[in-house]
Design a protein around this motif. Structure first.
Motif, PDB file in Angstrom:
ATOM      1  N   ALA A 111       2.529  -5.466   5.822  1.00  0.00           N
ATOM      2  CA  ALA A 111       2.080  -4.655   6.956  1.00  0.00           C
ATOM      3  C   ALA A 111       1.264  -3.455   6.470  1.00  0.00           C
ATOM      4  N   HIS A 137      -2.103   1.604   9.711  1.00  0.00           N
ATOM      5  CA  HIS A 137      -2.428   1.051  11.023  1.00  0.00           C
ATOM      6  C   HIS A 137      -1.181   0.950  11.888  1.00  0.00           C
ATOM      7  N   PHE A 138      -0.048   0.635  11.289  1.00  0.00           N
ATOM      8  CA  PHE A 138       1.218   0.563  12.012  1.00  0.00           C
ATOM      9  C   PHE A 138       1.536   1.923  12.647  1.00  0.00           C
ATOM     10  N   ARG A 146      -8.254  -5.772  14.040  1.00  0.00           N
ATOM     11  CA  ARG A 146      -7.123  -5.171  13.332  1.00  0.00           C
ATOM     12  C   ARG A 146      -6.109  -4.558  14.299  1.00  0.00           C
ATOM     13  N   ARG A 147      -6.590  -3.916  15.351  1.00  0.00           N
ATOM     14  CA  ARG A 147      -5.664  -3.291  16.293  1.00  0.00           C
ATOM     15  C   ARG A 147      -4.763  -4.338  16.949  1.00  0.00           C
ATOM     16  N   THR A 162      -2.234  -5.770  14.456  1.00  0.00           N
ATOM     17  CA  THR A 162      -1.195  -4.774  14.172  1.00  0.00           C
ATOM     18  C   THR A 162      -0.184  -4.714  15.309  1.00  0.00           C
ATOM     19  N   GLU A 197       1.980  -7.990  15.141  1.00  0.00           N
ATOM     20  CA  GLU A 197       2.879  -8.003  13.997  1.00  0.00           C
ATOM     21  C   GLU A 197       3.979  -6.952  14.150  1.00  0.00           C
TER      22      GLU A 197
END
Length: 532
Positions: free
Chosen positions: A74, A78-79, A143-144, A147, A150
């Protein structure tokens, strides 16, 4: 069954996993779909014993490493950036879906107590980390969006399990308090994060003082189960403890692990995760027979329960759409009044996020823990299994199509400040500077001329390529093709030397290891610069 017979079944299942995975690759199917359908078909073969899963063992054996694998890779930055959105899905969407499913379940079967309906909602509300990974690994998302999916799949099991436990207590004669439930969830979440983080940092501290590859690799694998069990023993969320420990390990492994440790560890871990993920879907398929036998066979399910199962699947799916689009509408409203911290998703991203809600092993294992005294236990088991099959097969097979139809592509904002070529220039310059410092003796004499020339040439070529990437791209790909051809030729020569007894096995292993590293480096570099 005799223990040897159990071992034979496990080996046969692994062989089936390899065959079904190959078929899925050839037919371009999601592996999860092929494995689930294959396991369901094998369960009804003549002579195949009925498989009864221990739900606690299934959760404890499979969930920690699969959660840790997602947490390990992860992107923590970004998380953290999208943490509010992740919480909205992992907590808000689970609560809302539980409510909607409970209402629909009670409407379909009025005799089913509200607490039992809420328990069913809690079972099917959290999307599964394993199912999400199995499908998302084959698609490319912004990517957003990746993220959010996930992060949701790693955290929502905790909220679903808390809801389930309170609903079961209420359904079997206990009492339920909203305040107590929120307090319990806060303790589970914060406590789990603290326990997992502490275990992860303790591992990193110890492993910095251990140089043996086998110890580092084995301990890293054990951390996921250790954090899960310690978290459960301490009365906090083992799920969140595992995720927190996995994130810490992923963050610290770059400074803890040597190159040899990382290469060996990644190879071992990927093989283990492949077998665990595949086994999960096979076991879900195998469990179909036991579920059908319990309720009286397929005919009973089709005639008496199919309408209920279809209603639950539709309610669960529509609830996710309503939550995602409703949340996006709230974000747009906030931006209209001046709160612009969180950009809206947009129609394409909201559609894909709504459709990517596959359920899996957690829903099945939790459903199997329903007490025998639970009202409506049989129909709840069938509904849980129906939801898993419908989401894995239908959504799993059509998610890629949905992405293509929406034209969803990673936006320009996903690009990092540096391109890959620019990052390579920074690395080459840092390496050259280190070589320059060591290339001269104390008297100023040049003692490593060839090494200095090699790194100066590498830095120059890297900078030239970064400045004119389009112009030199074909030459770079051709360069690595030549390197790969050279390693193949070297391997053939090495094999001739070994088979004519001109070198022994130890020398063969050492030289082959060098060729392997050279080949891996060329393959990785070519993969970073694929042919246009």
């Amino acid at each position: 069954m005799h223990p040897v017979e159990i071992l034979e079944m496990v080996i046969a299942m692994f062989v089936a996993i390899l065959a079904l995975s190959w078929v899925a690759e050839r037919l371009r199917l999601p592996p999860s779909v092929a494995l689930l359908c294959g396991g369901s078909g094998l369960a009804f073969l003549p002579g195949m014993p009925t498989m009864h899963l221990d739900p606690d063992l299934v959760l404890a054996l499979f969930l920690p490493p699969l959660l840790a694998d997602g947490a390990w890779s992860a992107a923590i930055l970004h998380f953290r950036q999208h943490f509010i959105g992740i919480l909205s899905l992992a907590v808000g969407a689970v609560l809302f879906t539980t409510f909607v499913v409970a209402v629909v379940a009670h409407w379909m079967v009025p005799s089913l107590p509200w607490a039992a309906c809420a328990a069913l909602g809690a079972i099917v509300s959290p999307p599964d980390a394993v199912s999400a990974r199995a499908v998302l690994s084959r698609v490319r998302l912004p990517r957003r969006l990746s993220t959010l999916l996930e992060g949701e799949s790693m955290l929502n099991d905790a909220s679903g399990l808390v809801l389930f436990r309170f609903a079961v207590v209420a359904a079997t004669g206990g009492t339920f308090s909203l305040g107590a439930g929120l307090e319990k969830f806060a303790v589970l979440a914060i406590g789990g994060a603290a326990v997992g983080g502490a275990i992860g940092w303790a591992w990193a501290w110890v492993m910095r003082r251990v140089l043996e590859d086998d110890i580092v690799i084995t301990s890293a694998c054990l951390v996921c189960w250790i954090s899960y069990f310690i978290g459960e023993k301490l009365g906090v969320s083992g799920v969140i403890a595992t995720v927190a420990a996995g994130m810490v390990l992923g963050w610290s492994q770059h400074s803890v692990m040597r190159a040899s440790t990382r290469i060996r560890g990644v190879a071992f871990w990927r093989t283990m995760i492949f077998l665990l993920e595949a086994t999960v879907f096979m076991l879900i398929g195998f469990s179909l027979r036991a579920v059908l036998e319990r309720v009286g066979g397929f005919g009973v399910v089709w005639h008496q329960m199919s309408g209920f199962v279809l209603a639950i699947v539709l309610a669960m799916t529509l609830a996710r759409f309503v939550w995602v689009y409703g949340s996006d509408a709230v974000v747009r409203l906030l931006r209209a009044v001046g709160v612009r911290r969180y950009p809206p998703l947009g129609g394409a991203e909201a559609l894909v996020l709504s459709w990517a809600g596959m359920r899996g092993v957690v829903s099945l294992a939790v459903a199997l823990t329903l007490p025998e005294t639970m009202p409506g236990r049989d129909i709840m088991l069938v509904a849980a299994f129906g939801v898993i099959v419908a989401t894995v097969v239908l959504q799993g097979m059509t998610l890629g199509l949905a992405i293509r139809c929406t034209g969803l592509r990673p936006p320009a904002s996903d690009r990092m400040p540096l391109t890959l070529s620019e990052a390579e220039v920074v690395l080459a310059e840092a390496q050259l500077e280190a070589v320059r410092r060591a290339a001269y003796g104390e008297d100023g004499a040049l003692i490593h001329p060839r090494l200095l020339d090699q790194y100066e040439r590498r830095a120059s070529v890297t900078a030239t390529y970064a400045a004119h990437e389009d112009e030199h791209h074909g030459n770079l790909v051709a360069h690595f093709d030549v390197v790969l051809a050279a390693t193949r030729a070297g391997r053939e020569a090495l094999l001739r030397l070994y088979r004519t007894h001109r070198i022994d096995s130890e020398m063969m292993a050492d030289l082959e290891h060098d060729l392997d590293l050279e080949e891996l480096g060329a393959v990785a570099a070519k993969g970073q610069h694929p042919a246009a």
